[in-house]
Every structure is written in structure tokens, then in C-alpha cells.
Design a protein around this motif. Sequence first.
Motif, PDB file in Angstrom:
ATOM      1  N   GLU A 209     -11.333 -12.934   1.768  1.00 39.71           N
ATOM      2  CA  GLU A 209     -10.532 -12.324   0.708  1.00 39.71           C
ATOM      3  C   GLU A 209     -10.935 -10.871   0.525  1.00 39.71           C
ATOM      4  O   GLU A 209     -12.119 -10.540   0.505  1.00 39.71           O
ATOM      5  N   ASN A 210      -9.950  -9.995   0.419  1.00 45.94           N
ATOM      6  CA  ASN A 210     -10.208  -8.585   0.148  1.00 45.94           C
ATOM      7  C   ASN A 210     -10.419  -8.440  -1.361  1.00 45.94           C
ATOM      8  O   ASN A 210      -9.540  -8.753  -2.155  1.00 45.94           O
ATOM      9  N   ASP A 211     -11.615  -7.961  -1.756  1.00 46.13           N
ATOM     10  CA  ASP A 211     -11.953  -7.914  -3.183  1.00 46.13           C
ATOM     11  C   ASP A 211     -11.714  -6.534  -3.795  1.00 46.13           C
ATOM     12  O   ASP A 211     -12.338  -6.162  -4.783  1.00 46.13           O
ATOM     13  N   SER A 212     -10.782  -5.762  -3.222  1.00 49.74           N
ATOM     14  CA  SER A 212     -10.550  -4.398  -3.708  1.00 49.74           C
ATOM     15  C   SER A 212      -9.409  -4.330  -4.727  1.00 49.74           C
ATOM     16  O   SER A 212      -8.717  -3.337  -4.820  1.00 49.74           O
ATOM     17  N   LYS A 213      -9.194  -5.408  -5.477  1.00 54.84           N
ATOM     18  CA  LYS A 213      -8.116  -5.445  -6.456  1.00 54.84           C
ATOM     19  C   LYS A 213      -8.333  -4.340  -7.502  1.00 54.84           C
ATOM     20  O   LYS A 213      -9.443  -4.090  -7.939  1.00 54.84           O
ATOM     21  N   GLY A 214      -7.219  -3.706  -7.892  1.00 55.60           N
ATOM     22  CA  GLY A 214      -7.303  -2.658  -8.889  1.00 55.60           C
ATOM     23  C   GLY A 214      -7.552  -1.289  -8.302  1.00 55.60           C
ATOM     24  O   GLY A 214      -7.393  -0.280  -8.984  1.00 55.60           O
ATOM     25  N   ASP A 288      -6.175  -3.136   3.545  1.00 56.70           N
ATOM     26  CA  ASP A 288      -5.098  -3.966   3.004  1.00 56.70           C
ATOM     27  C   ASP A 288      -3.937  -4.098   3.979  1.00 56.70           C
ATOM     28  O   ASP A 288      -3.394  -5.192   4.156  1.00 56.70           O
ATOM     29  N   ASN A 353       2.764  -4.714  -3.446  1.00 56.55           N
ATOM     30  CA  ASN A 353       1.929  -5.248  -4.532  1.00 56.55           C
ATOM     31  C   ASN A 353       0.641  -5.808  -3.924  1.00 56.55           C
ATOM     32  O   ASN A 353       0.677  -6.732  -3.121  1.00 56.55           O
ATOM     33  N   LYS A 354      -0.490  -5.242  -4.339  1.00 55.50           N
ATOM     34  CA  LYS A 354      -1.759  -5.667  -3.735  1.00 55.50           C
ATOM     35  C   LYS A 354      -2.079  -7.137  -3.977  1.00 55.50           C
ATOM     36  O   LYS A 354      -2.815  -7.747  -3.207  1.00 55.50           O
ATOM     37  N   THR A 355      -1.505  -7.715  -5.038  1.00 59.58           N
ATOM     38  CA  THR A 355      -1.782  -9.130  -5.302  1.00 59.58           C
ATOM     39  C   THR A 355      -1.173 -10.030  -4.232  1.00 59.58           C
ATOM     40  O   THR A 355      -1.588 -11.172  -4.055  1.00 59.58           O
ATOM     41  N   GLU A 356      -0.159  -9.483  -3.488  1.00 62.79           N
ATOM     42  CA  GLU A 356       0.452 -10.252  -2.399  1.00 62.79           C
ATOM     43  C   GLU A 356      -0.447 -10.308  -1.168  1.00 62.79           C
ATOM     44  O   GLU A 356      -0.267 -11.162  -0.296  1.00 62.79           O
ATOM     45  N   ASN A 358      -3.216 -11.446  -0.260  1.00 63.53           N
ATOM     46  CA  ASN A 358      -4.306 -12.400  -0.464  1.00 63.53           C
ATOM     47  C   ASN A 358      -4.629 -13.152   0.820  1.00 63.53           C
ATOM     48  O   ASN A 358      -3.974 -12.993   1.849  1.00 63.53           O
TER      49      ASN A 358
END
Length: 386
Positions: A209-214, A288, A353-356, A358
Motif C-alpha cells: 500500500e502506498n502510504d502517501s495519502k494527503g 502513484d 483521486n489518490k484514494t483510488e 489503493n
Amino acid sequence: MKELMIITSYFPPEIGAASNRIYHLANGLKQDYKVRVVTPLPNYPTGKIFSEYRGKIKSKSIENEIEINRIWLYASKSKNKFLRLFAMLSYSVSLMWFFIWNKIPNKVIVQSPPLLVAFTCVLFLRSKKRKLVLNVSDLWPSAGFELGALKKNFSYKVLKKLEHFNYKNADLILGQSNEILTHIKKITVQPELFLYRNYPDIMVADLTENDSKGEKLKIVYAGLLGVAQGVLKLCQNLTYEGIELHMYGSGAEEHEIESFINTNNELPICFYGRVDREKLHDELQKYDVAIIPLLNRIYGSVPSKIFEYAKLGLPMLYFGGGEGETIIQNHNFGWVAEAGNYGHLNSIIKSINKTELNIEFKREIQTKAYENFDYLAQMNRLRERL
């Protein structure tokens, strides 16, 4: 064991899709054949003979059970068309000398382009006793015209004649896209045709999982920095709000790109230069989205990055049109922007959208890649044709 020769202008340790493609081809055929590769002394994309081969006229080695014959050429990456022509002529002359002094097996695979090199091989090696296979990765000279590198003048007409001669005198033609095979069918129906995609033979990536959310959207480009890719123009036309651009590779535009970055050091662009392919696969997991640009839509071209990134589970943003665009859309590998339309490209980037991005999406991409881009299955079909 039967012998098979592969003649190519590119081979590792040179980087890029062309050398990787031929390496995987040679490696896949060594189970059934004693494979001999004939290639120039390594020089691409720097245009200089690599340091460990400098001063040599030829080199012969066994690498991974494949015999590699490296022969002399005048190396150059000059934009001067006469120097480029001289470089190709020098390799063609070296090939003719090699043909005179070496036994040539009854099966030979020739990489095309370069057209002049392929023409030399077809002209000197065609025989009723020999199966001549042409591996066509791009449609020159038409691709050169679409890139703006060639004009439709006398030289272009000569190159078209060479192209037609090569196709008509091959026994089997491997094309990397359906567009290539369609083009060849319009010229001749003499050779057998086989769709041979540039599927990589790589291990399954361990996805995390890429943990760079935000944070900003991290976009990566990896590969040749040449005219066809148009990476300099990409750097100049991106809207950098909310994104970072990370780049790996080398090529003709490298110094201009570095100059642009230095002049615009406020922009979030990072350039890491050329890295080893295995290390690159690890590096790519940090990002990403991978961007795959082409300066212009090139008929017949399908960047092999599509298949490699898919097997790595990396979402893609494709900016080149044609058959590559269709592959991305049909398999839901990411996003497509209209070729040459930087406004549309920036709009598409803004919509991501970065949330996509995943782990489930990455695994879906990877699963589809291994179901549809099976290197071993394709190699088995090719063996039957050879």
C-alpha cells in the motif's frame, strides 16, 4: 542442437525497450536453439562506446548461455543526418564482413528498424535454405515522418523501397502491434505474420500500500529521454499544482531536461538519471502513477512500458494515442489523455483521486497483466512458427 542467429542494433547492457525486447527473445529461444546474437559494441543511448568496450574492434562472449558477438560501428547520437547515416552504414559494413567470415545458421531473426541494417541482412542472407525472420518494432520511415524527423523527399522514397524489399523477402514477420501487421498486409501477402508483443519476463512484484495519502500526486516517468517520447515538452507543459514529477533515464534530451530543471528549480521535478532495471522496478513502487508519453501519435507504436508496468501493478497515465491507448482503456489500467493535447492531460491529472490508487486497484492491474500478457505462452506460440 539447432542454431539460430539474432541480428540487432540494440542489446544489453544498453538500456531501453529495444534491447530488453531482443534479450527476452534470445533468452526464451535458448531452450530450443543454440542462440547467437550479433550486435554492435554497446553505445546506446549515449552515442559513445561503453568504457569497458572502448578501443575494441569486436568482442565475443557467452552470457546467460547465449553467444554474443559484438562488432564495430561508428557510434554517434548526433542530430546531423549524415553522421547518423554514416553510423548505420558502418554497422552494415561490419555485418557484411561478419557474414563473409562466419557460418550463418539456417534460421536468422533480424531486428527492424534500422531499415538500412535490416536491408543489408535481408539482401545478403535471403536463401531458399534459410528461414529469414523480420522482427518489426516500428514502421519506418512513416514513423520518422510522423515524428518530424523525416520529410517526404527523395531519401524518404528510398527508405520506402528498402522497407518494401525487406517485407517482401522475409519468410516470417513478427510485428509488435496489430497496426504494424495491417500495414505490412497492404504491402505484401508473401510472408507469414505473427503478433509478437513486447511482454517482459519478470517476477511478480510484491505489492504494498502506498502510504502517501494527503500528499501531492507522485507521477513517474522512466525510460529513454529521446525525441519520440517528448519528455522535455512534457516538463514544459505540465501544470504542477498538486503533483510531483520524478524521472529516470537517459537519452538525446537529457541535457536539455537538466537545463530546464536547473532554470526552473522552483518546480517539483526530480531527475535521477539512469538506473539498473531491477533497481528501477523497486523505485517505481514509490510512486502513484506512471506516465507514458509520446510526442506524437505514431501509427504502429505500442510502448512496451505498458506491459512491464502492468506486471508491476503500477497505474498508468497514457498520453500517446493509437493501439497503446486502446490497451489501457480495455484493461482499465489507468487513464488516457488525448495525444498532443496538454490541456486535456492536465485536466486528467487533476481528476485523479489518490484514494483510488489503493492496493486493490494495483492487484487488479497485475492480475489482468498476468492473465493477458503471458510471456511463456507467447514464446511457445512463436516456437511453433519458427
